[in-house]
Motif scaffolding. Sequence first.
Motif, short mmCIF file in Angstrom:
data_model
loop_
_atom_site.label_atom_id
_atom_site.label_comp_id
_atom_site.label_asym_id
_atom_site.label_seq_id
_atom_site.Cartn_x
_atom_site.Cartn_y
_atom_site.Cartn_z
N GLY A 81 0.71 -1.26 -0.02
CA GLY A 81 -0.02 0.03 0.10
C GLY A 81 0.74 1.29 -0.04
N VAL A 82 2.08 0.93 0.21
CA VAL A 82 3.08 2.43 0.46
C VAL A 82 2.87 3.17 -0.88
CG1 VAL A 82 5.27 3.14 0.17
CG2 VAL A 82 4.51 1.51 1.98
N VAL A 83 2.99 2.46 -2.28
CA VAL A 83 2.95 3.22 -3.48
C VAL A 83 1.32 3.83 -3.88
CG1 VAL A 83 3.48 3.01 -5.85
CG2 VAL A 83 5.06 2.04 -4.29
N SER A 84 0.51 3.11 -3.54
CA SER A 84 -0.84 3.38 -3.99
C SER A 84 -1.42 4.53 -2.99
CB SER A 84 -1.77 2.04 -3.83
OG SER A 84 -1.86 1.54 -2.64
N VAL A 85 -0.84 4.39 -1.59
CA VAL A 85 -1.39 5.27 -0.91
C VAL A 85 -0.92 6.82 -1.25
CG1 VAL A 85 -1.35 6.31 1.39
CG2 VAL A 85 -2.21 3.96 0.94
N TYR A 86 0.66 6.60 -1.83
CA TYR A 86 1.10 7.95 -2.12
C TYR A 86 0.77 8.32 -3.42
CZ TYR A 86 5.19 11.05 -2.81
OH TYR A 86 5.88 12.05 -3.15
N LEU A 87 0.34 7.58 -4.25
CA LEU A 87 -0.18 7.86 -5.52
C LEU A 87 -1.63 8.75 -5.34
CD1 LEU A 87 0.41 5.06 -7.83
CD2 LEU A 87 1.52 7.49 -8.22
N HIS A 88 -2.46 8.20 -4.38
CA HIS A 88 -3.92 8.73 -4.28
C HIS A 88 -3.54 9.99 -3.41
CE1 HIS A 88 -7.01 5.74 -5.21
NE2 HIS A 88 -5.93 5.19 -5.73
N GLU A 89 -2.82 10.15 -2.28
CA GLU A 89 -2.63 11.25 -1.42
C GLU A 89 -1.71 12.19 -1.96
OE1 GLU A 89 -2.31 9.82 2.34
OE2 GLU A 89 -4.29 8.83 2.75
N GLN A 90 -0.64 11.94 -2.50
CA GLN A 90 0.41 12.93 -2.51
C GLN A 90 0.65 13.40 -3.92
OE1 GLN A 90 1.67 14.36 0.23
NE2 GLN A 90 0.47 12.93 1.56
N VAL A 91 0.73 12.61 -4.85
CA VAL A 91 0.98 12.89 -6.30
C VAL A 91 -0.46 13.91 -6.88
CG1 VAL A 91 1.09 11.93 -8.55
CG2 VAL A 91 2.16 10.90 -6.63
N LYS A 92 0.11 14.59 -7.55
CA LYS A 92 -1.01 15.66 -7.97
C LYS A 92 -0.76 15.82 -9.63
CE LYS A 92 1.37 19.76 -6.68
NZ LYS A 92 2.57 19.01 -6.15
N GLU A 93 -1.61 16.48 -10.22
CA GLU A 93 -1.71 16.74 -11.68
C GLU A 93 -0.42 17.74 -11.88
OE1 GLU A 93 -5.42 18.50 -12.87
OE2 GLU A 93 -6.39 16.67 -12.76
N GLY A 94 0.22 17.36 -13.08
CA GLY A 94 1.48 18.13 -13.16
C GLY A 94 2.91 17.47 -12.66
N ASP A 95 2.64 16.65 -11.80
CA ASP A 95 3.61 15.94 -11.21
C ASP A 95 4.37 14.89 -12.27
OD1 ASP A 95 3.69 17.19 -8.82
OD2 ASP A 95 3.01 15.52 -7.52
N VAL A 96 5.50 14.30 -11.87
CA VAL A 96 6.17 13.44 -13.18
C VAL A 96 6.08 11.93 -12.28
CG1 VAL A 96 8.31 12.94 -14.19
CG2 VAL A 96 7.34 15.23 -14.14
N LEU A 97 5.82 11.02 -13.32
CA LEU A 97 6.32 9.71 -12.93
C LEU A 97 7.03 9.13 -13.52
CD1 LEU A 97 2.39 8.05 -12.03
CD2 LEU A 97 4.08 9.15 -10.48
N TRP A 98 7.75 7.96 -13.40
CA TRP A 98 8.73 7.66 -14.29
C TRP A 98 8.35 5.99 -14.59
CZ3 TRP A 98 13.05 9.82 -15.98
CH2 TRP A 98 13.60 11.14 -15.70
N LEU A 99 8.08 5.69 -16.05
CA LEU A 99 7.54 4.79 -16.80
C LEU A 99 8.59 3.81 -17.49
CD1 LEU A 99 4.94 6.20 -15.66
CD2 LEU A 99 4.02 5.15 -17.93
N SER A 100 8.52 2.70 -17.32
CA SER A 100 9.12 1.61 -18.29
C SER A 100 8.16 1.31 -19.47
CB SER A 100 9.77 0.34 -17.65
OG SER A 100 8.23 -0.36 -17.27
N ALA A 101 8.79 0.94 -20.69
CA ALA A 101 7.77 0.80 -21.93
C ALA A 101 7.05 -0.28 -21.30
CB ALA A 101 8.70 0.20 -23.06
N PRO A 102 5.60 -0.25 -22.14
CA PRO A 102 4.71 -1.34 -21.91
C PRO A 102 5.28 -3.05 -22.02
CG PRO A 102 3.67 0.45 -23.07
CD PRO A 102 5.21 0.68 -23.06
N ALA A 103 4.71 -3.83 -21.16
CA ALA A 103 5.09 -5.08 -21.15
C ALA A 103 4.15 -5.88 -21.01
CB ALA A 103 6.30 -5.31 -20.28
N GLY A 104 4.16 -7.30 -20.94
CA GLY A 104 3.43 -8.22 -20.33
C GLY A 104 2.79 -8.99 -21.62
N ASP A 105 2.54 -10.51 -21.14
CA ASP A 105 2.05 -11.35 -22.18
C ASP A 105 0.46 -11.75 -22.32
OD1 ASP A 105 1.97 -12.96 -19.98
OD2 ASP A 105 2.93 -14.60 -20.66
#
Length: 411
Positions: free
Chosen positions: A235-259
Amino acid sequence: MLNENTIAIIKSTVPVLEVHGTAITKRFYQLLFASHPELMNVFNHANQRQGKQQTALANTVYAAALYIDKLETILPAVKQIAHKHRSLGITADQYPIVGQNLLQAIKEVLGDAATDEILNAWAEAYGVIANVFISVEAEMYKEAEEQQGGWAGYRAFRIERKVQESHVITSFYLVPEDGGAIAAFEPGQYVSVKMSIPDQKNTHIRQYSLSDAPGKPYYRISVKREDSQPGKDAGVVSVYLHEQVKEGDVLWLSAPAGDFTLDLKETRPVVLISGGVGLTPMVSMLNTLVDTNSDRPITFIHAAQNGQLHALKQQVEEKIGQAAQAKAYWCYAQPTEQDAGTYHKEGYVDLPWLQEVIPSKDAVYYFCGPTPFMAHINRQLLEWGVPAADIHYEFFGPKGSLDEAEKEPVA
């Protein structure tokens, strides 16, 4: 290639791995993180604490030993794991580190039973297995970087919009900070999000399914807020995304994956079944089918506790309305008074109801959700006589066992 003697030795360890596999992998991770604490920035700490990663690795090692003379048998599993590795940024030079600590764990757990002959055979076998992974992952890295709009490693994405979809699920619309193009993806795939959270010692990486169709100028992830507890990683990441991250902030993503992906060449009817936040890849598949004007009959089934926890409902209903051959059905386990007239079934998804709402058993089935839910759906479909080849599902996190999940409650 392994010689016959090495193969025979590896196969002789299969019964031992069946009994002691998880103890070996548990000790392996202890050794790995003690000698290379930097790898704590790669692995999901919550999965480690819950034992999911140890169990998944034990199952992989067991399968590798069982099919050591026919490694092509486990190639689908190799590709699934390789997608995770590529998404996380696992590199070829880390494989010797893993091998060294895995052999040490085998030696410590098995004691005198781990003879030099057995350890040497496993060292040789590990080298062959590692080379298979390295080769598969090298192709994936190349494809991810060289495709149109692709990139290597992690790329900065700005949160263009943040939308609350239910009491527990929020969507994030992500656009590249550099203004460039973004890679296409297959409906059902995910991205890894790497986050540095204040007061957290290590970096956290989480995979989130892309919840919209490809071809848009953004990626969308829809994240469920998981309950977090002091000293726990869940829950550490999901709570942070819900409560602290806001529009205009930056997230770091890897390219899409999965089978776990929708087969766009298939022409038979498709049934999409989800529970809770498991609807995210299902919505991507639905949107893709409708946006591409597919004439395949579509049945979309979603199970939630109640309407307050039912995310993306209006969007799905609007999308269903754009396709004459598509139908959607809602199943609420504990509907509220406000839900009256808004759902189709109270309780749990069961076989009689599936037979009622699905026009024909001859279809391709995709489902996702909590593992006990998926185990339940899988059993219902098999009881109906749906061929296993037409059943596809996705685990959130390390691959588990639906057979084991049958022992857990559905809700």
